[in-house]
Scaffold this active site. Structure first.
Site, short mmCIF file in Angstrom:
data_model
loop_
_atom_site.label_atom_id
_atom_site.label_comp_id
_atom_site.label_asym_id
_atom_site.label_seq_id
_atom_site.Cartn_x
_atom_site.Cartn_y
_atom_site.Cartn_z
N CYS A 234 44.87 -127.20 29.98
CA CYS A 234 46.17 -127.65 30.48
C CYS A 234 47.05 -126.41 30.58
CB CYS A 234 46.80 -128.69 29.55
SG CYS A 234 45.74 -130.09 29.15
N ALA A 235 46.61 -125.44 31.38
CA ALA A 235 47.16 -124.08 31.32
C ALA A 235 48.59 -123.97 31.82
CB ALA A 235 46.25 -123.14 32.13
N GLY A 238 50.70 -120.61 32.27
CA GLY A 238 49.84 -119.66 31.58
C GLY A 238 50.41 -118.81 30.47
N GLY A 239 51.51 -119.20 29.85
CA GLY A 239 52.04 -118.40 28.75
C GLY A 239 51.04 -118.20 27.63
N LYS A 240 50.42 -119.28 27.19
CA LYS A 240 49.43 -119.19 26.11
C LYS A 240 48.13 -118.57 26.62
CE LYS A 240 51.44 -123.23 23.84
NZ LYS A 240 52.36 -123.57 24.95
N ASP A 258 44.35 -126.57 35.64
CA ASP A 258 45.58 -127.36 35.76
C ASP A 258 45.49 -128.18 37.04
OD1 ASP A 258 48.36 -127.32 34.16
OD2 ASP A 258 48.75 -127.84 36.25
N ASP A 303 46.58 -128.00 25.30
CA ASP A 303 48.04 -128.00 25.13
C ASP A 303 48.56 -129.14 26.02
OD1 ASP A 303 50.66 -127.34 24.59
OD2 ASP A 303 50.73 -125.69 26.02
N CYS A 356 54.36 -129.72 22.07
CA CYS A 356 55.69 -129.26 21.68
C CYS A 356 56.55 -130.48 21.35
CB CYS A 356 56.33 -128.38 22.74
SG CYS A 356 56.38 -129.09 24.41
#
Length: 411
Positions: A234-235, A238-240, A258, A303, A356
């Site tokens: 679940c990119a 793409g921060g992670k 995604d 995520d 989150c």
């Protein structure tokens, strides 16, 4: 000393922004971004004024409606009254403008005090959300909502593929951007004052990404190593994913999935800036993508979509857009993703489920429901971060997939 002059054009901009957010259903961050791009002549103080006042009015909408007797109203006249009440509450200078002629400072402050007896109004959230939070977190909900109504610090992640934390810290210092380190997030730096870092040459050169401390804990939690095959299912933008790439020293393979093509395009752009070439993006257009990747990942990051209640500090408009029905649907989506996508993990591999959110029904409850249905998985570790610790509210759980179902597992 005379009171500072108030520039009505800035207040007009705040009201216009909030009208777009409340009445045109636009996202607050996009509205503010467009506003500031449309007024490049404004100085840094003016830009900060408009951004902070817009976010504060959005954040405290229900409370400000209560104190100005404008409940359920978001027309421009009501927004002006709410903006004036915000200034009174903060003990900030006022002007003799017609929009504020019916605003009574004594009444505003009296109603502010009264609101302390009504938690949903005091926290400025819908009644249903207050009830949900109390049901799931009990007395801790009030502590976390108080923290979620504060503005978030500006945090960046050092791109260790291009520089070191000490070097970047020194470069930022040269540009009068002072920052502090974070003990449990080795690549994090928190800026002492907010600034537009996206215009910095250091950002253009890929030396850092803007990413909250809590979000920066997810990639290390995955226990990735160079050379691994990792799937970020679940990119998003793409921060992670980029953080995983830096921890893998850009060695190995990361497949970023995604369902929205524009997010993957943004990820590819960010990867080029960061000097990352181990990421392959793939569209999640149908279930075939998942089947093709069955049992191929050493590490799998889920995520998952969530309520976003843990990041209300950054996205205060989200609490006015979500509904109980949305929360119920998102829980179904989370468990569906966890059940379906977990098939991409190799035996002996590790899966990290992350949100989150601060709600157990999106977090621990989902993981336990999955474990009950999938005995080949073992819960290795889980971790939470709380807004009351001055970071976003995140949950993460790391699951190990047994290599041999008949093999006993050490306790």
């Amino acid at each position: 000393m005379s009171a500072p002059k108030l520039h009505k054009i800035l207040f007009d901009a705040v009201v216009k922004n909030c009208d777009d957010i409340f009445n045109q259903s636009r996202y607050a961050d996009k509205v503010i971004e467009y506003c500031l791009k449309s007024h490049r002549q404004w100085g840094s103080r003016d830009r900060a004024f408009v951004a902070s006042h817009t976010y504060d009015l959005v954040r405290w909408k229900r409370l400000l409606q209560y104190v100005t007797f404008t409940t359920d109203r978001t027309d421009k006249a009501a927004l002006w009254l709410m903006l004036g009440a915000l200034r009174i509450w903060r003990n900030q200078p006022m002007a003799d403008w017609p929009e504020w002629k019916n605003l009574n400072a004594h009444s505003v402050l009296r109603r502010i005090n009264e609101s302390e007896q009504i938690p949903a109004i005091m926290h400025s959230i819908p009644d249903w959300l207050q009830q949900l939070g109390e049901t799931e977190l009990h007395t801790k909900w009030n502590t976390e909502m108080k923290a979620l109504n504060q503005s978030a610090p500006l945090c960046i992640r050092v791109n260790t593929l291009k520089t070191t934390k000490s070097k970047l810290k020194a470069l930022l210092h040269e540009n009068e951007n002072e920052c502090v380190e974070v003990a449990d997030a080795p690549d994090a730096l928190i800026l002492k004052k907010r600034t537009n870092l996206f215009s910095s040459p250091l950002f253009a050169q890929g030396y850092f990404e803007v990413q909250d401390v809590a979000s920066q804990l997810v990639a290390p939690f995955m226990q990735v190593m160079p050379g691994m095959r990792v799937i970020d299912a679940c990119a998003g933008a793409g921060g992670k994913t980029l953080h995983i790439a830096s921890l893998m020293q850009n060695k190995g393979k990361i497949i970023a999935l995604d369902s929205e093509a524009w997010k993957l395009e943004e990820l590819s752009k960010r990867a080029r800036r960061a000097g990352v070439d181990c990421i392959e993006t793939r569209s999640l257009s149908d279930a075939k993508t998942i089947k093709r990747l069955a049992h191929t990942a050493d590490r799998l990051l889920l995520d998952v979509p969530c309520s976003g209640l843990g990041v209300l500090r950054r996205n205060p408009d989200a609490k006015w857009k979500m509904t109980p029905e949305f929360i119920a649907r998102i829980r179904e989506t989370q468990l569906s993703i966890l059940t379906e996508y977990s098939g991409m993990l190799k035996p002996g591999g590790k899966l990290v489920y992350a949100t989150c959110s601060v709600l157990p029904s999106e977090d621990e409850d989902q993981v336990r429901a999955f474990l009950n249905q999938n005995p080949e998985y073992i819960l290795e570790a889980e971790h939470r971060t709380w807004p009351s610790d001055d970071r976003d509210g995140f949950y993460m759980a790391r699951l190990w997939k047994k290599e041999n179902l008949n093999k006993p597992v050490d306790s």
